[in-house]
Write an enzyme that holds these catalytic residues in place. Structure first.
Site, PDB file in Angstrom:
ATOM      1  N   GLU A  22       0.816  -1.218   0.000  1.00 14.04           N
ATOM      2  CA  GLU A  22       0.000   0.000   0.000  1.00 14.04           C
ATOM      3  C   GLU A  22       0.851   1.270   0.000  1.00 14.04           C
ATOM      4  OE1 GLU A  22      -2.707  -1.167   3.451  1.00 14.04           O
ATOM      5  OE2 GLU A  22      -4.123  -0.396   1.943  1.00 14.04           O
ATOM      6  N   TYR A  54     -16.380  26.338   0.004  1.00 12.99           N
ATOM      7  CA  TYR A  54     -16.169  24.883  -0.067  1.00 12.99           C
ATOM      8  C   TYR A  54     -15.072  24.529  -1.065  1.00 12.99           C
ATOM      9  CZ  TYR A  54     -19.661  25.604  -3.797  1.00 12.99           C
ATOM     10  OH  TYR A  54     -20.353  26.083  -4.871  1.00 12.99           O
ATOM     11  N   GLU A  74      -7.931   6.783  10.232  1.00 14.62           N
ATOM     12  CA  GLU A  74      -8.211   7.558  11.448  1.00 14.62           C
ATOM     13  C   GLU A  74      -7.294   8.783  11.523  1.00 14.62           C
ATOM     14  OE1 GLU A  74      -8.134   4.287  11.295  1.00 14.62           O
ATOM     15  OE2 GLU A  74      -9.483   3.363  12.749  1.00 14.62           O
ATOM     16  N   LYS A  99     -12.652   4.396   2.520  1.00 13.19           N
ATOM     17  CA  LYS A  99     -11.599   3.773   1.711  1.00 13.19           C
ATOM     18  C   LYS A  99     -12.248   2.635   0.918  1.00 13.19           C
ATOM     19  CE  LYS A  99      -6.941   1.784   2.240  1.00 13.19           C
ATOM     20  NZ  LYS A  99      -5.931   1.308   3.223  1.00 13.19           N
TER      21      LYS A  99
HETATM   22  N1  LIG Z   1      -9.521   0.934  11.715  1.00 11.24           N
HETATM   23  C1  LIG Z   1      -8.680   0.676  10.644  1.00 11.24           C
HETATM   24  N2  LIG Z   1      -8.475  -0.587  10.290  1.00 11.24           N
HETATM   25  C2  LIG Z   1      -7.664  -0.850   9.252  1.00 11.24           C
HETATM   26  C3  LIG Z   1      -7.060   0.189   8.523  1.00 11.24           C
HETATM   27  C4  LIG Z   1      -7.315   1.523   8.917  1.00 11.24           C
HETATM   28  O1  LIG Z   1      -6.823   2.517   8.317  1.00 11.24           O
HETATM   29  N3  LIG Z   1      -8.140   1.730   9.991  1.00 11.24           N
HETATM   30  N4  LIG Z   1      -6.256  -0.116   7.441  1.00 11.24           N
HETATM   31  C5  LIG Z   1      -6.054  -1.355   7.058  1.00 11.24           C
HETATM   32  C6  LIG Z   1      -5.301  -1.665   5.824  1.00 11.24           C
HETATM   33  O2  LIG Z   1      -4.505  -0.589   5.375  1.00 11.24           O
HETATM   34  C7  LIG Z   1      -6.338  -2.104   4.775  1.00 11.24           C
HETATM   35  O3  LIG Z   1      -7.112  -0.976   4.355  1.00 11.24           O
HETATM   36  C8  LIG Z   1      -5.753  -2.796   3.589  1.00 11.24           C
HETATM   37  O4  LIG Z   1      -6.771  -3.315   2.782  1.00 11.24           O
HETATM   38  C9  LIG Z   1      -6.609  -2.518   7.773  1.00 11.24           C
HETATM   39  N5  LIG Z   1      -7.441  -2.141   8.890  1.00 11.24           N
END
Ligand SMILES: Nc1nc2c(c(=O)[nH]1)N=C([C@H](O)[C@@H](O)CO)CN2
Length: 119
Positions: A22, A54, A74, A99
């Site tokens: 990633e 905006y 987050e 995402k």
């Molecule tokens: N609460 C979260 N959980 C996860 C995150 C995140 O940003 N916040 N990110 C991942 C990995 O990057 C995922 O998106 C890969 O597919 C996993 N859990």
């Protein structure tokens, strides 16, 4: 004060995620933001100086998210909220960071935060 300015589905291609692969690609994030703003003044004056612009908020959000890599959505949410409140004098906001490419068997994942006080 219940007036709001909203931006919905702002797409920002970001370096985001906890895995090595990633960190080498860009993935889309979608931001939804609801900001408290007294719209009576711009509603009377028809002047952008009185409005929460905006377009300016969207440009600053895009610049912030693309400035560096992030691991967690987050963290993106926290930094984006803090920037909007300090740069644009917004006293309360609700921000959702989605995402859509995170899970192959889910349409999307997201975090949502609220910061500040509603007056
Ligand atoms: N609460 C979260 N959980 C996860 C995150 C995140 O940003 N916040 N990110 C991942 C990995 O990057 C995922 O998106 C890969 O597919 C996993 N859990």
């Amino acid at each position: 004060m219940t007036d709001r300015v909203l931006i919905e589905g702002l797409r920002i291609d970001a370096t985001i995620g906890i895995y090595d692969w990633e960190k080498k690609v860009r993935q889309p994030l979608l931001l939804d933001i609801e900001m408290a703003w007294d719209n009576r003044r711009p509603g009377l004056s028809d002047d952008i100086q009185d409005a929460l612009d905006y377009e300016a908020v969207s440009n600053e959000l895009t610049a912030l998210v693309q400035r560096k890599p992030y691991e967690l959505i987050e963290r993106v949410a926290e930094e984006a909220a803090s920037m909007v409140m300090s740069t644009f004098a917004v006293t309360w906001l609700r921000l959702k960071v989605s995402k859509p490419t995170a899970l192959k068997n889910a349409v999307s994942v997201a975090v949502q935060i609220e910061r500040g006080t509603r007056d």
